[in-house]
Design an enzyme around this catalytic site. Sequence first.
Site, short mmCIF file in Angstrom:
data_model
loop_
_atom_site.label_atom_id
_atom_site.label_comp_id
_atom_site.label_asym_id
_atom_site.label_seq_id
_atom_site.Cartn_x
_atom_site.Cartn_y
_atom_site.Cartn_z
N GLY A 1 0.79 -1.23 0.00
CA GLY A 1 0.00 0.00 0.00
C GLY A 1 0.82 1.28 0.00
O GLY A 1 0.25 2.37 0.03
N GLU A 2 2.15 1.16 -0.03
CA GLU A 2 2.96 2.38 -0.05
C GLU A 2 3.07 2.92 -1.47
O GLU A 2 3.11 2.15 -2.43
CB GLU A 2 4.36 2.08 0.53
N LYS B 1 -26.06 24.10 14.72
CA LYS B 1 -25.43 23.83 16.01
C LYS B 1 -25.03 22.36 15.99
O LYS B 1 -25.89 21.48 15.79
CB LYS B 1 -26.45 24.10 17.13
N SER C 1 -20.24 16.66 3.56
CA SER C 1 -19.43 15.53 4.03
C SER C 1 -20.37 14.36 4.31
O SER C 1 -20.62 13.53 3.44
CB SER C 1 -18.64 15.97 5.25
N THR C 2 -20.93 14.29 5.51
CA THR C 2 -21.89 13.21 5.80
C THR C 2 -23.25 13.50 5.19
O THR C 2 -24.10 12.61 5.10
CB THR C 2 -22.10 13.07 7.32
N HIS D 1 -12.22 25.25 4.49
CA HIS D 1 -13.29 25.14 5.49
C HIS D 1 -13.13 26.16 6.62
O HIS D 1 -14.12 26.66 7.15
CB HIS D 1 -13.32 23.72 6.05
#
Length: 291
Positions: A35-36, A190, A220-221, A127
């Site tokens: 995975g590198e 909030k 995002s979610t 952001h």
Amino acid sequence: MKLIAGPASIDLARKISTILNLKPIELEHKMFPDGESYFRYCEQLSGEDVIIVQGTHPPQDKHIVQLCLLAMGAHDLNAKSITAVVPYLAYAKQDKMFKEWEVVSIDAILKILKSSYIDRIITVNIHSPWVISRSPVRIENLDATPLLSNYIKELMLKDAIVLSPGKKGDEMASTASKVLGLDYGVIKTKRDISTGNVEVYIEGVDVKGRDVIVLDDMISTGGTMVKSILKLKELGARSITVGCVHAVMVDEADKKIISAGADRIVATDSIPNKYASVSIAGILASHILKA
Ligand code: R5P
């Protein structure tokens, strides 16, 4: 000047290269079985101004490490300067200690990028813009709101209003409203810092029977958008157009947004995604040419 298409942002880098009439340099890239990442520049970079286009969207950690490898490699090959075009800058949500002894991730990431010899970062709708002034590496933050707004303008919505959630909502909605020639308002939010659950409050705006545009810097979610859509439906909105700069879309957030009642989703290509009808390549290309 040499342009490098990082593996996270190959399509966007190609679009930028077409506009700049500058072919990305050949880069050998492979993943080792464990995975590198492996990279080899296929040409000399000595004395060159190097532009690395590499977003840090999910998988963020991998994309950040790849950016660092590419930047350090360019430095070791004696590049004159290194600019990182990072359309989506990850970790910007953890911009302070919300709880005692937390790691302020964005500060750590910016220090890592600085120590990777990056001279400047060009990003889009960061952001947390308030981190720019304390960043150890120069950050130039572009705003894609006018591009998104111009696209939405063509949809010919009727009696529309534009709303944006969160702390930066007022600025985003006001910028969009100028391009669209519409009223605007803010969706107050909030968030519970432990659960991540968000509550939205839509007050003082009349959406009944109107086409509503909800613009956000990122999805995002999808929690903020879903809650906003449900509330807008409850308040009698006629249609809902959802727009975002960064379509992170974790866990099929887009499906949740459509199921909640959005009529369409419009996004930019800052992150590869299927809603990318607006390209930020043009604003990035013209900014790259600025000193
Ligand atoms: C908040 O400040 C942002 O503008 C977005 O509303 C937020 O990051 C969206 O996150 P999610 O999609 O997880 O609700």
